[in-house]
Design a protein around this motif. Structure first.
Motif, PDB file in Angstrom:
ATOM      1  N   GLU A 313       0.757  -1.080  -0.346  1.00 20.81           N
ATOM      2  CA  GLU A 313      -0.096  -0.241   0.239  1.00 20.81           C
ATOM      3  C   GLU A 313       1.144   1.354  -0.089  1.00 20.81           C
ATOM      4  N   ALA A 314       2.119   0.930   0.530  1.00 17.73           N
ATOM      5  CA  ALA A 314       2.785   2.358   0.443  1.00 17.73           C
ATOM      6  C   ALA A 314       3.431   2.941  -0.335  1.00 17.73           C
ATOM      7  N   ASP A 315       4.009   1.677  -1.101  1.00 13.63           N
ATOM      8  CA  ASP A 315       4.342   1.412  -2.482  1.00 13.63           C
ATOM      9  C   ASP A 315       4.272   2.454  -3.696  1.00 13.63           C
ATOM     10  N   VAL A 316       2.686   1.332  -3.240  1.00 12.34           N
ATOM     11  CA  VAL A 316       1.218   2.594  -4.852  1.00 12.34           C
ATOM     12  C   VAL A 316       1.142   4.177  -4.226  1.00 12.34           C
ATOM     13  N   VAL A 317       1.215   4.879  -2.631  1.00 11.47           N
ATOM     14  CA  VAL A 317       1.018   5.808  -2.546  1.00 11.47           C
ATOM     15  C   VAL A 317       2.756   6.642  -2.938  1.00 11.47           C
ATOM     16  N   ALA A 318       3.158   6.008  -2.555  1.00 14.00           N
ATOM     17  CA  ALA A 318       4.275   6.713  -3.376  1.00 14.00           C
ATOM     18  C   ALA A 318       5.021   6.559  -4.541  1.00 14.00           C
ATOM     19  N   HIS A 319       3.352   5.872  -5.513  1.00 16.16           N
ATOM     20  CA  HIS A 319       4.265   6.260  -6.457  1.00 16.16           C
ATOM     21  C   HIS A 319       5.205   4.669  -7.427  1.00 16.16           C
ATOM     22  N   ARG A 320       5.992   3.905  -6.626  1.00 17.62           N
ATOM     23  CA  ARG A 320       6.603   2.679  -6.991  1.00 17.62           C
ATOM     24  C   ARG A 320       6.115   1.595  -7.236  1.00 17.62           C
ATOM     25  N   LEU A 321       5.407   1.282  -7.354  1.00 23.65           N
ATOM     26  CA  LEU A 321       3.969   0.366  -7.807  1.00 23.65           C
ATOM     27  C   LEU A 321       2.827   1.437  -8.427  1.00 23.65           C
ATOM     28  N   THR A 322       2.307   0.135  -9.019  1.00 21.32           N
ATOM     29  CA  THR A 322       0.813   1.150 -10.314  1.00 21.32           C
ATOM     30  C   THR A 322      -0.152   0.035  -9.284  1.00 21.32           C
ATOM     31  N   PRO A 323      -1.266   0.677  -9.143  1.00 22.59           N
ATOM     32  CA  PRO A 323      -2.564  -0.571  -7.804  1.00 22.59           C
ATOM     33  C   PRO A 323      -2.666  -1.637  -8.788  1.00 22.59           C
ATOM     34  N   THR A 324      -2.450  -1.633 -10.495  1.00 23.10           N
ATOM     35  CA  THR A 324      -2.329  -2.945 -10.936  1.00 23.10           C
ATOM     36  C   THR A 324      -1.324  -3.927 -10.605  1.00 23.10           C
ATOM     37  N   LEU A 325      -0.220  -3.352 -10.075  1.00 27.39           N
ATOM     38  CA  LEU A 325       1.288  -4.425 -10.109  1.00 27.39           C
ATOM     39  C   LEU A 325       0.421  -4.683  -8.607  1.00 27.39           C
ATOM     40  N   ALA A 326       0.444  -3.544  -8.199  1.00 27.75           N
ATOM     41  CA  ALA A 326      -0.148  -3.716  -6.437  1.00 27.75           C
ATOM     42  C   ALA A 326      -0.495  -5.175  -6.258  1.00 27.75           C
ATOM     43  N   ALA A 327      -1.992  -4.902  -6.759  1.00 34.36           N
ATOM     44  CA  ALA A 327      -3.145  -6.481  -7.133  1.00 34.36           C
ATOM     45  C   ALA A 327      -2.051  -7.242  -7.436  1.00 34.36           C
ATOM     46  N   TRP A 328      -1.839  -7.746  -8.103  1.00 34.28           N
ATOM     47  CA  TRP A 328      -0.622  -9.078  -9.097  1.00 34.28           C
ATOM     48  C   TRP A 328      -0.136  -9.690  -7.382  1.00 34.28           C
ATOM     49  N   LYS A 329       0.902  -8.673  -7.070  1.00 39.53           N
ATOM     50  CA  LYS A 329       1.549  -8.531  -5.451  1.00 39.53           C
ATOM     51  C   LYS A 329       1.121  -9.236  -4.684  1.00 39.53           C
ATOM     52  N   LEU A 330      -0.127  -8.757  -4.436  1.00 40.06           N
ATOM     53  CA  LEU A 330      -1.183  -9.521  -3.364  1.00 40.06           C
ATOM     54  C   LEU A 330      -1.463 -11.076  -3.713  1.00 40.06           C
ATOM     55  N   LEU A 331      -2.012 -11.052  -5.130  1.00 40.85           N
ATOM     56  CA  LEU A 331      -2.714 -11.908  -5.076  1.00 40.85           C
ATOM     57  C   LEU A 331      -1.736 -13.106  -5.545  1.00 40.85           C
ATOM     58  N   ASP A 332      -0.136 -12.509  -6.072  1.00 43.41           N
ATOM     59  CA  ASP A 332       0.444 -13.535  -6.148  1.00 43.41           C
ATOM     60  C   ASP A 332       0.839 -14.242  -4.601  1.00 43.41           C
ATOM     61  N   ALA A 333       0.863 -13.019  -3.405  1.00 46.11           N
ATOM     62  CA  ALA A 333       1.600 -13.954  -1.755  1.00 46.11           C
ATOM     63  C   ALA A 333       0.541 -15.016  -1.784  1.00 46.11           C
ATOM     64  N   TYR A 334      -0.711 -14.462  -2.496  1.00 44.88           N
ATOM     65  CA  TYR A 334      -2.130 -15.504  -1.472  1.00 44.88           C
ATOM     66  C   TYR A 334      -2.299 -16.718  -2.449  1.00 44.88           C
ATOM     67  N   ARG A 335      -1.576 -16.393  -3.942  1.00 42.97           N
ATOM     68  CA  ARG A 335      -1.619 -18.048  -4.517  1.00 42.97           C
ATOM     69  C   ARG A 335      -0.300 -19.194  -4.317  1.00 42.97           C
ATOM     70  N   ARG A 336       1.090 -18.120  -3.525  1.00 44.95           N
ATOM     71  CA  ARG A 336       1.993 -19.375  -2.872  1.00 44.95           C
ATOM     72  C   ARG A 336       1.379 -19.708  -1.727  1.00 44.95           C
ATOM     73  N   ARG A 337       0.752 -18.853  -1.468  1.00 45.77           N
ATOM     74  CA  ARG A 337       0.477 -19.332   1.078  1.00 45.77           C
ATOM     75  C   ARG A 337      -1.269 -20.523   0.113  1.00 45.77           C
ATOM     76  N   ILE A 338      -1.762 -20.362  -1.458  1.00 47.06           N
ATOM     77  CA  ILE A 338      -2.780 -21.215  -0.805  1.00 47.06           C
ATOM     78  C   ILE A 338      -1.729 -22.360  -1.721  1.00 47.06           C
ATOM     79  N   GLY A 339      -0.918 -22.848  -2.398  1.00 47.92           N
ATOM     80  CA  GLY A 339      -0.296 -23.299  -3.878  1.00 47.92           C
ATOM     81  C   GLY A 339       0.879 -24.358  -2.472  1.00 47.92           C
ATOM     82  N   SER A 340       1.026 -23.776  -0.961  1.00 49.65           N
ATOM     83  CA  SER A 340       1.962 -24.406  -0.061  1.00 49.65           C
ATOM     84  C   SER A 340       1.634 -25.087   1.122  1.00 49.65           C
ATOM     85  N   GLU A 341      -0.286 -24.875   0.869  1.00 46.87           N
ATOM     86  CA  GLU A 341      -0.601 -25.386   1.730  1.00 46.87           C
ATOM     87  C   GLU A 341      -1.293 -27.410   1.228  1.00 46.87           C
TER      88      GLU A 341
END
Length: 341
Positions: A313-341
């Motif tokens: 969220e901080a990276d988005v506010v600071a314009h270091r990530l676009t909202p789309t890239l931020a969403a992808w990053k969060l989803l990727d973390a979630y997918r890796r968590r699901i895959g590890s279970e």
């Protein structure tokens, strides 16, 4: 009545069969307790509520489901009180589910509909249930839908769902009822400018309310303006253009016309199969809305997502990530968590 999980559930929670038998017998006290159970967010209560709802589900579907919306001050409560009284006089049994505004800061809810509808609140053939909005449109839709099914199983043959008249609550309610009525005022200039296109697309009928408080010429002009707006927005869709009538909850003017149009709509939709089709679509859409809501909650609460959420969220506010890239990053973390279970 308090908000979800309130005073009724401080008493001993009953076996599912007690709720089911009480509701089917028309026991108003048990009906109120069953709805309180349905509204609870306690996981144990939710599991019990689904057991109760599953048993009641085959007994639902026989009521006319009518949504009523309108901005604050349009006279919804007075309209429903007078309109509901006429339905009772005609031999109907009426349930009113009122979605009540809830403070986003305190969580407190006004829940004052019973005091604003004295006749209906005292008549055994009517049942009024205010439900707090609790800041979640999806939650409102789910709890109100389930409360509607409980009322139908209890034998109420007309269910009115009143919205707060703001935001997207109209869409949520329109997607759970058979007929959607919108109350508007006769001050056509400012009122017409403030109407969202969406509300006209949802409405099956518009009632220009409080027509007794305005000159006849003003009311007539408002009716003509709303009809013109409907022709622009709706064109000639399959269901035909929605109608515009004048009404007054105070004097009762136009209320018989409103009910006649609702009955005509219900008869036509029943005969041509569109009512069954509409309700089937609503049930399937309800399933997927619950899936989406549950997945979103699961994603937000996942440890892998929570671990990086503030940084992303901080990276988005600071314009270091676009909202789309931020969403992808969060989803990727979630997918890796699901895959590890």
């Amino acid at each position: 009545m308090t908000a979800a999980g309130g005073s009724s559930l401080r008493r001993v929670v009953l076996p599912a069969a007690r709720y089911v038998d009480g509701v089917l017998a028309g026991d108003r006290a048990m009906l109120a307790r069953a709805i309180t159970l349905v509204e609870s967010t306690n996981p144990e209560h939710e599991a019990l509520a689904q057991e109760v709802l599953l048993a009641l589900f085959p007994k639902t579907g026989c009521a006319m489901r009518v949504g009523i919306s309108g901005s604050p001050g349009v006279g919804k409560s007075t309209f429903i009180e007078t309109f509901g009284g006429r339905l009772l006089d005609a031999g109907r049994r009426l349930a009113v589910l009122a979605i009540d505004p809830t403070s986003p800061r305190t969580g407190g809810s006004i829940l004052g509909d019973k005091t604003r509808m004295p006749r209906l609140s005292q008549d055994e053939r009517a049942f009024i249930r205010p439900s707090p909005a609790v800041g979640s449109l999806g939650g409102v839709a789910r709890r109100t839908r389930e409360a509607m099914h409980v009322c139908e199983a209890a034998g109420f043959d007309v269910v009115l769902v009143e919205t707060v008249g703001v935001g997207q609550s109209e869409t949520a309610v329109a997607e759970m009822v058979d007929f959607f009525l919108v109350l508007l005022l006769a001050t056509s200039g400012d009122e017409l400018q403030g109407i969202k296109r969406g509300i006209l697309e949802l409405a099956d009928l518009v009632a220009v309310n409080k027509c007794d408080s305005e000159p006849a010429t003003v009311v007539a002009r408002a009716v003509a303006d709303y009809e013109s707006a409907f022709r622009i927005v709706r064109g000639t869709d399959a269901a035909g253009p929605a109608r515009v009538v004048r009404s007054s909850g105070l004097t009762g003017e136009g209320l018989d016309d409103v009910w006649k149009l609702i009955e005509e709509h219900h008869r036509r939709a029943t005969a041509d199969g569109s009512l069954e089709e509409r309700r089937s679509r609503q049930l399937v859409a309800w399933v997927w809305s619950l899936v989406e809501s549950s997945l979103l909650t699961s994603l937000r609460d996942a440890p892998a997502v929570r671990a990086i959420r503030r940084e992303v969220e901080a990276d988005v506010v600071a314009h270091r990530l676009t909202p789309t890239l931020a969403a992808w990053k969060l989803l990727d973390a979630y997918r890796r968590r699901i895959g590890s279970e």
